[in-house]
Design an enzyme around this catalytic site. Structure first.
Site, PDB file in Angstrom:
ATOM      1  N   CYS A 460      -0.285   0.411  -3.637  1.00 32.90           N
ATOM      2  CA  CYS A 460       0.722   0.669  -3.645  1.00 32.90           C
ATOM      3  C   CYS A 460       1.474   1.904  -3.289  1.00 32.90           C
ATOM      4  O   CYS A 460       2.355   2.490  -2.377  1.00 32.90           O
ATOM      5  CB  CYS A 460       1.048   0.253  -5.101  1.00 32.90           C
ATOM      6  N   HIS A 511       4.028   0.526 -10.024  1.00 31.14           N
ATOM      7  CA  HIS A 511       4.192  -0.137  -9.191  1.00 31.14           C
ATOM      8  C   HIS A 511       5.247   0.334  -8.130  1.00 31.14           C
ATOM      9  O   HIS A 511       6.336   0.951  -9.270  1.00 31.14           O
ATOM     10  CB  HIS A 511       4.338  -2.081  -9.404  1.00 31.14           C
ATOM     11  N   HIS A 523       5.372  -3.766   0.602  1.00 29.87           N
ATOM     12  CA  HIS A 523       4.522  -3.032  -0.671  1.00 29.87           C
ATOM     13  C   HIS A 523       3.739  -3.744  -0.609  1.00 29.87           C
ATOM     14  O   HIS A 523       3.309  -4.729   0.094  1.00 29.87           O
ATOM     15  CB  HIS A 523       5.235  -2.741  -1.979  1.00 29.87           C
TER      16      HIS A 523
END
Length: 550
Positions: A460, A511, A523
């Site tokens: 990510c 994240h 993402h």
């Protein structure tokens, strides 16, 4: 299913009750008629006796009170007769109501007695039916709360049961048996629509032109809310009455939809045959505006065939795609079998996701209606779902982030991905639009823990770092550190290119995603899904940051 049960014939008890009702009614009518006759005879006798007295001349004329007495007697007789008639009507009405209730109770008894050893499920949501008598055994079906089963065998902590054509094992602690089950069942026997075809559409209105909101499968039972013009209203919509039998019964188990049943959710199914995303356009032409993206091996309904194009519906999106990239027929079925995943589809507006499978556990985040999440495991009353994978150098990095949701608010079934709303920015637009369009080139590429390659794989923070690096913006390779850069903003200030950060159950950032506009993010989510588009609040953000600074 009907073949698993002793056939129930309701006619003998109903006919017997109807015969008794008629006999009782005739008896009451006869008694009432006799009583009314007596009253009428008495009234007539009084009337004629009074007339005879008046004809006797001076003996009667001397008594002026006789006519008044005659009138009073006649009025009293008429009043008594009216009261008797009213009483008789009330008695008949009560008798009919009593007979109807007797018929209903007789039919309920027949339903309950059709189970040799009845079990009634007492859970909120549904109870899993497993292939074996252990918690790790495969889930093969589900028993909704208050539904019925036939208990075939008792084991330690488990019952082997049969219900809705499924044989398997359930945890015995959630099942009533014996007289307790029979007593409880009386409240749950009701009129239901039992589906008689392989797959039946559930629509928003009682019309073939109404939107399809779901599917029901052969043998499934749905409580009838109302019936109108050839349609049954069931919880959640309407089904055509021609394809379901109205039946007094208990609810039973439903099969866990197998992969082979995935395409039954589409009347004319298609599956996208691309490695990343397929553009869905506003019209049938390559110059038409892109309005959405169809992910790799996603499902759609083919509405119309044009010259080299299909008009499709997928999720809430209707538009046009190149027919060269859509599989149909046997090819679509094979692709669905290979790529369908067990998903939990949210069926309420906002659903709490908790850190543990219990109602008093901490609420970690909230998720939205119609969102689809991959299922990690199924517990009794709870479903463990997967969000994404933690950032690269987080302790335990690269591990899936999961949470627990109450099973009554999700539908667990094998499903394909569906269309995602998206419109690219105009060419030669602002820096933010160019950043988003660049990031969108890598949709569908792999997730690799610790990776920074936009083509071979990134995690990510590696993804956001590499995208922004192309525009001269430098970021570290860790979501927690990226969150400390730029200017913190709130959701009302978000613009394309801003970064949104999410955390684990303890509140630590693990994240990051990039906002692309229209309430969406891009993402690198997980090994299973790769680089994808999601709604920005698919779980609750901890921080939003502007790192572009324009």
């Amino acid at each position: 299913m009907a073949e698993d049960k002793k056939k129930v014939d309701y006619k003998p008890p109903i006919h017997k009750a109807q015969k008794n009702r008629k006999r009782q009614l005739y008896e009451r009518l006869a008694i009432g008629a006799a009583a009314a006759g007596v009253c009428l005879l008495a009234g007539c006798s009084i009337f004629f006796a009074g007339k005879a007295l008046r004809n006797r001349g001076q003996d009667v004329s001397a008594d002026s009170t006789v006519p008044a007495k005659e009138a009073a007697a006649q009025a009293e007789a008429e009043s008594e007769s009216a009261q008797l008639a009213s009483s008789l009507a009330a008695s008949v009405e009560a008798s009919e109501a009593e007979s109807r209730e007797a018929e209903r109770q007789a039919a309920i008894n027949e339903v309950i007695d059709s189970y040799a050893k009845l079990g009634i499920v007492q859970v909120s949501g549904y109870l899993n039916i497993r292939k074996g008598a252990e918690q790790q055994a495969q889930v093969i079906g589900k028993l909704p709360g208050n539904s019925a089963c036939e208990i075939l065998e008792e084991l330690e902590g488990w019952y082997k049961i049969r219900s809705g054509g499924i044989e398997g094992y359930v945890s015995s602690q959630y099942v009533l048996t014996g007289e307790e089950a029979k007593t409880a069942a009386r409240d749950y026997v009701t009129e239901r629509a039992v589906v008689t075809v392989g797959s039946l559409n559930i629509r928003t209105e009682p019309s073939m032109d109404a939107d399809i909101v779901g599917k029901c499968l052969e043998g499934e039972r749905y409580e009838i809310v109302d019936e109108t013009d050839g349609w049954y209203q069931i919880p959640g919509g309407y089904i055509a009455a021609d394809y379901a039998n109205r039946q007094l019964c208990l609810n039973e188990a439903r099969k866990l939809d197998l992969k082979a049943m995935v395409l039954t959710y589409y009347d004319k199914p298609g599956v996208s045959n691309v490695t990343s995303y397929l553009n869905i356009r506003e019209g049938a032409g390559e110059k038409e505006k892109v309005i959405a993206k169809l992910p790799s091996y996603a499902g759609c309904e083919i509405l119309e065939e044009l010259d080299g194009w299909y008009k499709i519906r997928s999720g809430k999106i209707t538009g046009y795609v190149k027919s060269d990239y859509i599989l149909t027929g046997d090819q679509a079925r094979e692709a669905a079998m290979e790529h369908a995943q067990l998903m939990a589809v949210v069926s309420t507006d906002r659903l709490n996701a908790r850190t543990e499978p219990k109602m008093d556990a901490k609420i970690w985040t909230q998720i939205s209606n119609n969102e689809r999440y991959q299922v990690v495991s199924q517990l009794d009353g709870w479903v463990q779902i997967e969000f994404d994978e933690s950032s690269d150098d987080e302790e335990g990095g690269g591990e899936a982030t999961t949470a627990f949701v109450a099973s009554e608010y999700v539908e667990v079934r094998y499903a394909l991905s569906e269309a995602i709303k998206f419109s690219p920015a105009e060419e030669n637009a602002s820096l933010r639009s160019r950043i988003v369009n660049y990031a969108m080139q890598f949709l569908g590429n792999p997730y690799v823990w610790g990776g920074t390659s936009l083509t071979r794989g990134a995690d990510c923070s590696g993804f956001t770092m590499s995208v922004l690096k192309n525009f001269g913006i430098s970021l570290p390779h860790y979501s927690g550190d990226q969150a400390k850069r730029g200017k913190r903003i709130n959701s009302s200030q978000m613009r394309p290119g801003d970064l949104i950060f999410y955390g684990n159950s303890s509140g630590r950032i693990n994240h990051v995603a990039m906002y692309i506009g229209n309430g969406q993010i891009i993402h690198a989510a997980s090994r299973k899904s790769g680089i994808k588009i999601s709604t920005w609040n698919y779980r609750t953000p901890l921080r939003i940051v502007d790192v572009i600074g324009d």
